[in-house]
Design an enzyme around this catalytic site. Sequence first.
Site, mmCIF file in Angstrom:
data_model
loop_
_atom_site.group_PDB
_atom_site.id
_atom_site.type_symbol
_atom_site.label_atom_id
_atom_site.label_comp_id
_atom_site.label_asym_id
_atom_site.label_seq_id
_atom_site.Cartn_x
_atom_site.Cartn_y
_atom_site.Cartn_z
ATOM 1 N N ASP A 374 69.821 -29.925 83.277
ATOM 2 C CA ASP A 374 68.503 -29.458 83.682
ATOM 3 C C ASP A 374 67.673 -30.599 84.281
ATOM 4 O O ASP A 374 67.892 -31.767 83.970
ATOM 5 C CB ASP A 374 67.813 -28.927 82.416
ATOM 6 C CG ASP A 374 66.524 -28.196 82.689
ATOM 7 O OD1 ASP A 374 66.578 -27.172 83.382
ATOM 8 O OD2 ASP A 374 65.472 -28.648 82.194
ATOM 9 N N GLU A 403 70.550 -30.337 88.242
ATOM 10 C CA GLU A 403 69.495 -29.572 88.912
ATOM 11 C C GLU A 403 68.561 -30.551 89.620
ATOM 12 O O GLU A 403 67.627 -31.067 89.014
ATOM 13 C CB GLU A 403 68.707 -28.735 87.895
ATOM 14 C CG GLU A 403 67.649 -27.870 88.558
ATOM 15 C CD GLU A 403 66.531 -27.426 87.605
ATOM 16 O OE1 GLU A 403 65.862 -26.446 87.923
ATOM 17 O OE2 GLU A 403 66.324 -28.080 86.567
#
Length: 658
Positions: A374, A403
């Site tokens: 993330d 990400e």
Amino acid sequence: MGIWLQYFRRVDVQSKIQKSVVLQFISVVSNDDGIKLKIDMFRIKTLLICIVILLGVSNSLQSQNIDLKKVEPPFWWAGMNNSNLKLLVYGENISITQAEFKYKGIKIVNSSTLSNPNYLFIDLQIENDVQPGSFMIEFKEGRKVKAEYTYELKSRVKGSSQRSGFDQSDVIYLLFPDRFANGDPNNDSMEGMLEQADRTNPNGRHGGDIKGIIDHLDYIDNMGYTAVWFNPLLENNMPAFSYHGYAITDFYKVDARFGTNQDYKTMVEKMHRKDLKVIMDMIFNHCGLEHWFIKDMPSEDWIHQFPEFTRSNFRGGSVFDPYASDIDKKYFQQGWFDTSMPDLNQHNEFLLNYLIQNSIWWIEYLGLDGIRMDTYPYPYEDAMANWAERVLEEYPDFSMVGEVWLSQPSQVSAWQAESHVGNEYQSSLPYVFDFPIYDAFKPAFTENEGWSTGIIKMYDILTQDYLYANPQDVVVFADNHDGDRIYSKLGENLDNFKLAMTFLMTTRGLPQVYYGTEVLMTGLEHAGHGDIRKDFPGGWDGDEKNVFTGVGMSEDELKAQRFMEKLLNWRKDKPVIHHGKLKHFIPADGIYVYFRYDETNTVMVVLNTSEKEVKFSTQHFAEMVDGFKYGRNILSGKTYELVKLNLPAKTPMVLELR
Ligand SMILES: [Ca+2]
Ligand SMILES: [Ca+2]
């Protein structure tokens, strides 16, 4: 349990011995015969010494009074590549103790404490040939054992370090566990959890769980997906918004409302039996405010703190911006995502090591095939490189995707392993998400073609692939859990949808599809995150529409589902699409033509994004079609002679040339 029973038994025996010694002593001093008393002085002294010794022994047994709340990682494995392991031990005043144990092949090389006395960190060195087994760690203050923990070194699964990760042969299904299927209504609300289920609240918990996923693995497999990325399944014991999983309150525990750690492991085993790969979502940037170590922090610098709440500026470009001001970069990396999610300080070496070991622990425990990391640029860039290196040190062929939510290929590519753009930074991160392509889906498949509008936008992004060290090592996607659903972005138009999905499945890289995209689920981010994370129809008892059975689905939804199933299953065994080269032609009249090719196969993709039927000659593409006579459209099953092609408005064509 066994340890405690043993402890109580020992205390009981000791108190009986003490009692008898004290009684003997009392009988001696109460004797008023002076001569006898003098003679017995030796006996008294001896008894006093005995009492002192026995009280001491008894104390050491009775004083195991530190309640060990955590030892993490809770267990480890024999035969890991890295011989170092740092245990975090948590219990009231545990820092006053020293750890001791005996086990062949393992030794304590260092112990550390931070400002909070409730934490002790123990550095272990583990020899390569250590045997799996268990040993008792004693936490001692002087000679007193204050606490004990049985530590286990498990055996590794054969070939564990040689596991291969996901690659371009896969299509990833992104699945939101709370919103996919409710397999066990009994765990929807759990005692001790701050938030209870409420399916009427778009931002509440709806009850989806691991059992629900296991029950529908056939659906995922039959659709043609080959890997699943789960939004986080770890405990989020937060008072609100706990369903999304990104506010972790225990890095070593699956949320009870999803199931148990063992359930997760069982799901992975079942998925592997179906050749489905498993990608775990991990978050190093932040955790939940209710995390146990946030409520009693090991040190002040465990998280980033400001005099008052400071939000990240979310400007990830600042990290490599040659003109960036210190304050901008600082606020980007150190500002909090939200008031409920403290920003972790990965420059605290104890924290960083804790997180890295946690990654490795889950890979080994569950048998993972990949990690999706993330908010990749939000932690410190050197810390993330350290993480990727450590994971690859244990699993050299493992796959990780970050990400990197930035809009330019030049920005995203800087975060990919072996990057050669502009700066010295080496991330060691094998895959990045292709956000520039993601951004281009809407204009490319909804705008009329013009000099700078329509499908040319997709073409333009691809022309910049020289910026990537490995342009094929990107995850391409049209939507995910953070933005508008693709069907909504495409004006809820099935033709646009088919064009977009055909592109997604045939361009370079590794496609990812958001759950429900295949059945035209809609949702807009500005309507609230709940709107883009709606329940998967059919996942709950009593749902009127059921995507698993087809009951109650509209004609368009069924068409979309069949279309995706065909495309995905076709892609599964097409190495030319997985690893073949790409050549494309400048779009003209709204038609975008490109080829995927290798030494044995050539696939011609034609996307007619215009509103009109088009007849076109294949002559312009002679450099690719020469030598081929026919093309079979895998979408319709029809075969065409490669002279003039006729393509209806808003239609894709995927031709296998022969
Ligand atoms: Ca449930
Ligand atoms: Ca941060």
